[in-house]
Scaffold this motif. Structure first.
Motif, PDB file in Angstrom:
ATOM      1  N   ARG A 172       0.816  -1.216   0.000  1.00 17.22           N
ATOM      2  CA  ARG A 172       0.000   0.000   0.000  1.00 17.22           C
ATOM      3  C   ARG A 172       0.852   1.270   0.000  1.00 17.22           C
ATOM      4  O   ARG A 172       0.589   2.213  -0.780  1.00 17.22           O
ATOM      5  N   VAL A 173       1.869   1.330   0.855  1.00 17.94           N
ATOM      6  CA  VAL A 173       2.671   2.541   0.993  1.00 17.94           C
ATOM      7  C   VAL A 173       3.355   2.891  -0.314  1.00 17.94           C
ATOM      8  O   VAL A 173       3.344   4.057  -0.763  1.00 17.94           O
ATOM      9  N   ASN A 174       3.936   1.897  -0.979  1.00 23.52           N
ATOM     10  CA  ASN A 174       4.615   2.178  -2.246  1.00 23.52           C
ATOM     11  C   ASN A 174       3.635   2.541  -3.345  1.00 23.52           C
ATOM     12  O   ASN A 174       3.956   3.355  -4.224  1.00 23.52           O
ATOM     13  N   ASP A 176       0.909   4.238  -2.869  1.00 23.24           N
ATOM     14  CA  ASP A 176       0.606   5.650  -2.568  1.00 23.24           C
ATOM     15  C   ASP A 176       1.724   6.568  -3.047  1.00 23.24           C
ATOM     16  O   ASP A 176       1.480   7.601  -3.687  1.00 23.24           O
ATOM     17  N   GLU A 177       2.976   6.206  -2.713  1.00 26.29           N
ATOM     18  CA  GLU A 177       4.103   7.110  -2.946  1.00 26.29           C
ATOM     19  C   GLU A 177       4.630   7.041  -4.378  1.00 26.29           C
ATOM     20  O   GLU A 177       5.053   8.069  -4.926  1.00 26.29           O
ATOM     21  N   SER A 181      -1.791   8.598  -4.898  1.00 30.11           N
ATOM     22  CA  SER A 181      -2.524   8.616  -3.633  1.00 30.11           C
ATOM     23  C   SER A 181      -3.901   9.236  -3.799  1.00 30.11           C
ATOM     24  O   SER A 181      -4.641   9.381  -2.825  1.00 30.11           O
ATOM     25  N   ASN A 198      -4.148   0.725  -2.838  1.00 29.32           N
ATOM     26  CA  ASN A 198      -3.588   1.922  -2.223  1.00 29.32           C
ATOM     27  C   ASN A 198      -4.556   2.432  -1.159  1.00 29.32           C
ATOM     28  O   ASN A 198      -5.658   1.899  -0.987  1.00 29.32           O
ATOM     29  N   SER A 199      -4.164   3.451  -0.447  1.00 28.69           N
ATOM     30  CA  SER A 199      -4.943   3.889   0.714  1.00 28.69           C
ATOM     31  C   SER A 199      -6.319   4.398   0.326  1.00 28.69           C
ATOM     32  O   SER A 199      -7.333   4.055   0.952  1.00 28.69           O
TER      33      SER A 199
END
Length: 548
Positions: A172-174, A176-177, A181, A198-199
């Motif tokens: 998820r974090v990657n 988003d970044e 996002s 993703n978030s």
């Protein structure tokens, strides 16, 4: 081994109109669109009021020593078969079709498809060729600006991580970044048993934006269902196009294991003129009671007032996960972990539902991929007081304990397998089932034990192409690729009868007039020969559904 059961949760309820609050959808991969040459190799003499059709100068698959034959079709069935020079009485009005020495055989069946997911496949981003998480991120960044994917939710499918060195970066974090996002993104691993979000994607559908963003099995199924919602008119158009592609490959029949209220959907399509395939509808727990209340059982016709192409098929259970998501339930843990995979249903629930469905007249289609899942399912079904109905299957049967194969024959179970999975998942198999490759897709062991097999695609998990499936079954490799356990290859006759709609090598008088007309004898072909076969025509109940 009990860790396989950590995925079990209660089933969801269904309403009388078949809607469901939680409904898993099947699987995803590439939909093949083969464009035929616009050259007819079939000549015909037509009459305007034809009541019967005579196919002349045909080589019949399975009767290569008999010379040319004639086949009379009347009222959608084979009336008689005779030598080409034999004088036979004909109906007063007959259409004559000269096949000019081409081969006529029983048509193809695909024993395992997911119609909605397959139809949606062309509208999603395909990721099967990418070899790293970074490669996936780059492809999804490109897709963000592609008008082909103009819906708010951006969906990628068919990730195969068997040879990824950066698999731990898919989270998820990657997403988003490194990707976005602000736009919901959902990336499915091969098999549709897990998804990375993703978030914003998680929060849009009521999930907490935390952890890896990876949802598996029951946790992923409601989301899969929500992402698959498309207007009926749009979906029916997509499915009509997909069915015509299947017909162009000689397919006249499917077993549709889409996890949705299939009775309602296919009745509507039949009323609106769908006429391309025979369809056997899978029934799941969520809609079982609805089907029983309507008086249905396996084999019953759904479109009584139409062409009678739509029938009730098997009762389906998805008992474990998939290899692509490393959730298939196995006797041995996945390498370098204590994880044995996931069972979605306990042995007690499997026993309850297999018995209940059988008592209500449903044949069974029981999904089991890992060897522990197959052990549970085979032994649980063997312990039931009544055997499964004829035609019941273990779906996939990908990893087996070889000395348990006789249970198939004892119960009369069919192994419904998808040969192309073994080449699509070759690297994943070598990575996650090391030392067990000889038990994976054990086609020859099944055939040698006298187990009937039915081939399918699990489309869109694999391409809907029976000729490729047969080629893989007899070679254990993709064209130009590396093999997987060649000792488990089967002969071409076994591959052919596992693919035909009548389960035999040839047609005979009294059969439904479901044919494929091809340019060579498949029983004389090697793998390359099967791949090069050209379908000249497909006949369903005596009428063309495809003609080259």
């Amino acid at each position: 081994m009990l860790s396989c059961f950590r995925g079990i949760i209660g089933s969801s309820s269904s309403s009388k109109d078949g809607s469901s609050s939680q409904s898993p959808n099947g699987s995803e991969s590439t939909l093949v669109n083969e464009k035929s040459e616009k050259v007819s190799m079939i000549t015909s003499t037509r009459t305007s009021k034809s009541s019967a059709t005579l196919y002349t100068n045909a080589h019949l698959v399975g009767f290569e020593k008999e010379g040319l034959s004639s086949v009379l079709v009347q009222d959608g069935r084979v009336e008689w078969i005779a030598a080409a020079d034999e004088k036979k009485e004909l109906p007063e009005i007959v259409e004559r079709i000269d096949l000019n020495g081409q081969w006529l055989g029983p048509s193809m069946i695909d024993w395992h498809v997911h119609s909605k997911l397959a139809a949606q496949s062309e509208h999603r981003v395909h990721l099967d060729s990418l070899k790293s998480a970074e490669g996936v991120f780059a492809r999804i960044r490109e897709a963000l600006g592609d008008p082909k994917y103009d819906r708010e939710d951006l969906i990628g499918v068919d990730m195969r991580n068997g040879d990824w060195r950066d698999n731990d970066q898919m989270n998820r974090v990657n997403l988003d970044e490194k990707v976005s996002s602000t736009r919901p993104i959902f990336l499915f691993y091969n098999g549709y048993h897990s998804v990375v979000c993703n978030s914003i994607g998680l929060t849009k559908y009521g999930q907490k934006a935390e952890g890896s963003g990876i949802l598996k099995e029951h946790a992923a199924w409601p989301l899969t269902h929500q992402l698959g919602k498309v207007e009926d008119e749009v979906m029916d158009g997509w499915i009509d196009s997909w069915a015509k592609d299947a017909a162009s490959l000689g397919v006249t029949e499917i077993v549709d294991l889409e996890i949705d209220f299939n009775i309602r959907d296919w009745r509507r399509r039949a009323q609106n003129g769908f006429n391309t395939l025979r369809v056997n509808l899978g029934i799941y727990e969520n809609h079982f009671e609805d089907a029983v209340k309507q008086g249905y059982k396996t084999g019953d016709i759904v479109d009584e007032d139409g062409l009678r192409l739509i029938k009730i098929g098997p009762f389906k259970m998805v008992t474990d996960g998939g290899l692509g998501s490393q959730t298939a339930c196995c006797h041995d843990p996945y390498p370098n972990t204590t994880d044995y995979g996931m069972m979605n249903d306990s042995p007690e629930k499997i026993k309850l539902w297999t018995r209940k469905a059988t008592e209500h007249g449903f044949r069974l289609a029981i999904h089991a991929i890992g060897d522990q899942a197959n052990t549970y399912c085979l032994n649980t079904m063997a312990s039931n007081p009544i055997p499964p109905l004829e035609g019941s299957t273990i779906e996939h049967a990908q990893l087996l304990v070889l000395n348990e194969i006789p249970i198939f024959t004892k119960l009369g179970l069919i192994a419904s397998v998808q040969p192309v999975h073994l080449v699509d998942d070759r690297e994943t198999c070598l990575k996650y089932w090391p030392g067990r490759e000889h038990r994976a897709w054990a086609l020859k062991s099944l055939a040698d034990a006298g187990v009937r097999m039915k081939f399918g695609s699990d489309n869109p998990i694999a391409e809907l192409n029976p000729w490729e499936a047969m080629a893989v079954a007899i070679s254990r490799r993709r064209k130009g690729g590396l093999p997987l356990s060649e000792e488990q290859a089967v002969d071409v006759h076994t591959a052919w009868v596992s693919s035909t709609s009548n389960g035999r090598a040839s047609i005979q008088a009294g059969d439904q007039a479901d044919f494929v007309i091809i340019d060579k004898d498949p029983l004389k072909c090697d793998a390359d020969g099967l791949r090069s076969i050209s379908v000249q025509g497909t006949v369903l109940g005596g009428r063309w559904t495809y003609r080259k």
